[in-house]
Design an enzyme around this catalytic site. Structure first.
Site, PDB file in Angstrom:
ATOM      1  N   HIS A  29      40.129  40.158  40.454  1.00 58.11           N
ATOM      2  CA  HIS A  29      40.523  41.112  41.492  1.00 58.11           C
ATOM      3  C   HIS A  29      42.045  41.131  41.573  1.00 58.11           C
ATOM      4  O   HIS A  29      42.713  40.217  41.090  1.00 58.11           O
ATOM      5  CB  HIS A  29      39.938  40.700  42.851  1.00 58.11           C
ATOM      6  N   HIS A  75      48.935  41.815  40.701  1.00 54.39           N
ATOM      7  CA  HIS A  75      48.463  41.133  39.494  1.00 54.39           C
ATOM      8  C   HIS A  75      46.978  40.820  39.621  1.00 54.39           C
ATOM      9  O   HIS A  75      46.400  40.910  40.708  1.00 54.39           O
ATOM     10  CB  HIS A  75      49.240  39.825  39.287  1.00 54.39           C
TER      11      HIS A  75
END
Length: 176
Positions: free
Chosen positions: A37, A121
């Site tokens: 995620h 990220h």
């Protein structure tokens, strides 16, 4: 108590590419498919009532959907020791704007503001005390430029266990 965070879940083709790119770094604890995620905001431990307030506040976030791509790998360190290997998410402006809106909604729900710099990220590996070559990681398959549509974000609950964290989506929120 519930350990919560808000994130963008990547679609299956992105998760598949990330999983295929993993490997070749000694000491890495590679993330599982269900752990991938892009965090918008870590919240931490809250009680049930605060969790309900948070879920309701996130329902008020309005932001247009946008196209994102994977970018270059990088690392985070603690006290000079690499502890996280990640793949960047670009472009910065739309995802950072979503992060700011999520953070504002959480502040309205009583969650203290996040004081850390935001860097979009997807974590792909974590490290214990020993890691070799994480800073020079080259993915096993090319990742830069793999695109996906961000049309929703989610509130997750994290449960820590012996094999790492287990994440469960509590609520999904569509973007405009």
């Amino acid at each position: 108590m519930h350990r919560l965070f808000v994130a963008v879940p990547p679609p299956p083709h992105v998760r598949d590419a990330l999983l295929a790119a993993m490997g070749g770094v000694a000491g890495a604890r590679w993330q599982r498919d269900d752990q991938l995620h892009s965090t918008l905001r870590f919240i931490g431990e809250v009680d049930r009532h605060a969790g309900q307030d948070i879920a309701a506040a996130l329902g008020g976030v309005h932001h247009p959907g946008f196209d994102a791509t994977l970018s270059a790998p990088g690392v985070f360190d603690k006290r000079g020791r690499i502890d996280t290997l990640w793949i960047g998410v670009a472009p910065y402006p739309p995802i950072a704007a979503l992060h700011h809106k999520v953070d504002a909604a959480l502040r309205r729900a009583g969650v203290p503001p996040d004081t850390r710099a935001y860097h979009p990220h997807i974590t792909i590996a974590r490290f214990g005390r020993e890691q070799v070559g994480a800073a020079g990681f080259v993915p096993a398959v090319p990742l830069t430029g793999i695109g996906f549509r961000v049309d929703h974000f989610a509130l997750y609950e994290s449960t820590l266990g012996h094999d790492g964290a287990d994440y469960r989506i509590i609520e999904r929120y569509s973007l405009d």
